[in-house]
Each structure stands twice: as C-alpha cells, then as structure tokens.
Design an enzyme around this catalytic site. Structure first.
Site, PDB file in Angstrom:
ATOM      1  N   THR A   1     -27.004 -36.344   8.952  1.00 54.74           N
ATOM      2  CA  THR A   1     -27.719 -36.201   7.675  1.00 54.74           C
ATOM      3  C   THR A   1     -29.184 -35.870   7.944  1.00 54.74           C
ATOM      4  O   THR A   1     -29.748 -34.945   7.338  1.00 54.74           O
ATOM      5  CB  THR A   1     -27.585 -37.488   6.832  1.00 54.74           C
ATOM      6  OG1 THR A   1     -26.258 -37.981   6.947  1.00 54.74           O
ATOM      7  CG2 THR A   1     -27.893 -37.229   5.363  1.00 54.74           C
TER       8      THR A   1
ATOM      9  N   LYS B   1     -27.837 -49.328  10.989  1.00 55.52           N
ATOM     10  CA  LYS B   1     -28.072 -48.043  11.647  1.00 55.52           C
ATOM     11  C   LYS B   1     -27.634 -48.144  13.108  1.00 55.52           C
ATOM     12  O   LYS B   1     -27.345 -49.227  13.591  1.00 55.52           O
ATOM     13  CB  LYS B   1     -29.564 -47.682  11.594  1.00 55.52           C
ATOM     14  CG  LYS B   1     -30.014 -47.219  10.224  1.00 55.52           C
ATOM     15  CD  LYS B   1     -31.462 -46.775  10.186  1.00 55.52           C
ATOM     16  CE  LYS B   1     -31.866 -45.755  11.193  1.00 55.52           C
ATOM     17  NZ  LYS B   1     -31.026 -44.547  11.226  1.00 55.52           N
TER      18      LYS B   1
ATOM     19  N   GLY C   1     -25.291 -43.540  15.929  1.00 56.67           N
ATOM     20  CA  GLY C   1     -25.558 -42.497  16.941  1.00 56.67           C
ATOM     21  C   GLY C   1     -26.233 -43.057  18.180  1.00 56.67           C
ATOM     22  O   GLY C   1     -26.550 -42.311  19.105  1.00 56.67           O
TER      23      GLY C   1
ATOM     24  N   GLU D   1     -35.394 -45.486  16.489  1.00 58.73           N
ATOM     25  CA  GLU D   1     -35.420 -45.404  15.017  1.00 58.73           C
ATOM     26  C   GLU D   1     -36.192 -46.584  14.434  1.00 58.73           C
ATOM     27  O   GLU D   1     -36.956 -46.424  13.472  1.00 58.73           O
ATOM     28  CB  GLU D   1     -33.989 -45.388  14.467  1.00 58.73           C
ATOM     29  CG  GLU D   1     -33.276 -44.082  14.760  1.00 58.73           C
ATOM     30  CD  GLU D   1     -31.811 -44.072  14.372  1.00 58.73           C
ATOM     31  OE1 GLU D   1     -31.296 -42.978  14.115  1.00 58.73           O
ATOM     32  OE2 GLU D   1     -31.188 -45.139  14.323  1.00 58.73           O
TER      33      GLU D   1
HETATM   34  O1  LIG Z   1     -28.574 -44.547  12.911  1.00 58.31           O
HETATM   35  C1  LIG Z   1     -28.234 -43.440  13.206  1.00 58.31           C
HETATM   36  C2  LIG Z   1     -28.216 -42.930  14.605  1.00 58.31           C
HETATM   37  O2  LIG Z   1     -28.520 -43.948  15.519  1.00 58.31           O
HETATM   38  C3  LIG Z   1     -27.837 -42.477  12.150  1.00 58.31           C
HETATM   39  O3  LIG Z   1     -28.896 -42.329  11.264  1.00 58.31           O
HETATM   40  C4  LIG Z   1     -26.627 -43.014  11.451  1.00 58.31           C
HETATM   41  O4  LIG Z   1     -25.615 -43.209  12.445  1.00 58.31           O
HETATM   42  C5  LIG Z   1     -26.115 -42.073  10.383  1.00 58.31           C
HETATM   43  O5  LIG Z   1     -25.653 -40.905  10.945  1.00 58.31           O
HETATM   44  P1  LIG Z   1     -24.989 -39.743  10.083  1.00 58.31           P
HETATM   45  O6  LIG Z   1     -26.062 -39.208   9.186  1.00 58.31           O
HETATM   46  O7  LIG Z   1     -24.513 -38.751  11.121  1.00 58.31           O
HETATM   47  O8  LIG Z   1     -23.838 -40.331   9.319  1.00 58.31           O
END
Ligand SMILES: O=C(CO)[C@H](O)[C@H](O)COP(=O)(O)O
Length: 226
Positions: free
Chosen positions: A32, A97, A100, A106
C-alpha cells in the site's frame, strides 16, 4: 488489477494529498505504501519539493528509482509526516505492523514524525487487533531464550521463514510471529514485550496514528482521524 490492489492503490494515492511543499516525509513499506511512494515520485517530477527517508531498504530503492530526494538522520530533528501501511487497524486507530518485517525502522520513523498517516485497504480495519500474528523483532543472539519468554507470555512465537531460510530483517535480526489471541490492551502488551531483553521492537503501534486513509475495492477512500 485485483480489487484488493485497487483499494491499496486508492488509499496510497489519496494519502499523498496530505503532503505539502517543503515537507520532510517518512516513506512506509509494503504494497500500500508502494502506491504512495509512486505517487510522491509523480508529484516530485511535476515540481513538488520534499525530502524523504525510507522505512526499509526496499522502499529506499523504490524512492531512488522515483527520484525522490533522500534524507539521513543527521539532516533533521523531526519529520513532518510519515505515510505507512498496516496489517490491522482498530477503531481507536491502534495498529499491528511488521508483516513485511520493517517494524523497527517503521517505528523509529513514526516516532520521529509529527503526523502518521496510515494507508490500508478496507480488510485491514478490524474490531480488535490479534487475528494477524504480531511480529516481534528479536536479536539472533539468545533468540531461543527470548522465544521462551514470549512463550511464557502465551505468545506462541514462530520463527519467521522466507524461501526456506530464517528471515533476516534489514537490521540483521529475526522475527517472532506471535499469536496472543485478541489483544485487549495493546498499550500494555507493547510495553511488556519491549521489556524482554532480546526483544528489539514489536509491531504494536499504539497512540501514534493521526489519520487513517482506508481504501475500498471500488476505488473510493474514507478518512478517519483522531
Ligand atoms: O508493516 C508493514 C511492513 O513491515 C506494512 O506496512 C504492512 O505489512 C502492510 O503491508 P501491505 O500494505 O503490503 O498490506
């Protein structure tokens, strides 16, 4: 484009409207935040003047490709705005969060930012956090001991794997994906987890979000704020 992607794209692009000329911007990670970075790149090429810092090596590479001017921590005391994704968001705008694996950078960047704008597709908006496994970043040294502490807290940790190998974060650490069931008190769990020696950071982002931009599969968006 799959509908979930349309929702992510709509949220990512809409969030960029909150960026003003001259701002210092945090760039999130994930599919996103990707759309927000792409849109920032478009606007920079059209004359928007900002500088940015990324929450992962992956997002930094994308920002470079998009010709977004990049900052280092020596160059600023605070950021004006941070745009980042989430794995779960509840109605108090508390977050999980780290899906990823970028949760440490973050959280540092969210903490350095005056405003956190979260971008998410409609499926991420949940009544309670906890269905998505909670990522906890741990040091490789003593990880087995740290996992025993997480188990003693009923966290049922699983060592994250990728392509058949232990997943390593951008900071050289491991991820314990935990399952605490429904998280009734995210604030206290966030604090308790970070008190375990060997835990570097966890994926609960409590009382940090200012604005949530939710994207829907029909391409519309909704703004929620605190
Ligand atoms: O925290 C994160 C990565 O560490 C991402 O923001 C979270 O996993 C959301 O990812 P996506 O937008 O691909 O669903």
């Amino acid at each position: 484009m799959a509908n979930a992607d349309a929702a992510k794209k709509a949220a990512g692009i809409r969030a960029v409207d909150f960026i003003e000329n001259g701002m210092k911007v945090g760039l999130g990670t994930g599919s996103t935040a990707y759309w927000a970075i792409m849109e920032i790149g478009n606007r920079v090429r059209q004359g928007l003047q900002i500088s940015a810092i990324a929450t992962s090596v992956q997002s930094e590479e994308l920002a470079r490709e998009q010709q977004i001017p990049l900052l280092t921590f020596t160059a600023f005391d605070y950021l004006d705005i941070d745009i980042d994704g989430a794995d779960e968001v509840d109605e108090n705008l508390q977050l999980t969060k780290g899906g990823g694996g970028a949760l440490l950078r973050e959280k540092i960047i969210a903490s350095a930012s005056r405003k956190l704008i979260v971008v998410a597709d409609e499926h991420k908006f949940v009544p309670h956090l906890g269905a998505f496994p909670l990522p906890v970043e741990v040091t490789p040294f003593g990880w087995e001991y740290t996992f025993r502490q997480l188990t003693a807290m009923s966290g049922r940790p699983k060592l994250r794997q990728k392509d058949g190998k232990t997943f390593i974060t951008d900071n050289g650490n491991y991820i314990a994906d935990c399952n605490f069931g429904i998280i009734k008190n995210p604030k206290s769990l966030e604090t308790l987890l970070n008190a375990i020696p060997g835990v570097v950071e966890n994926g609960l982002f409590v009382d940090r979000t200012n604005i949530l931009v939710l994207g829907f599969e029909d391409g519309t968006t909704k703004i929620l704020s605190k």
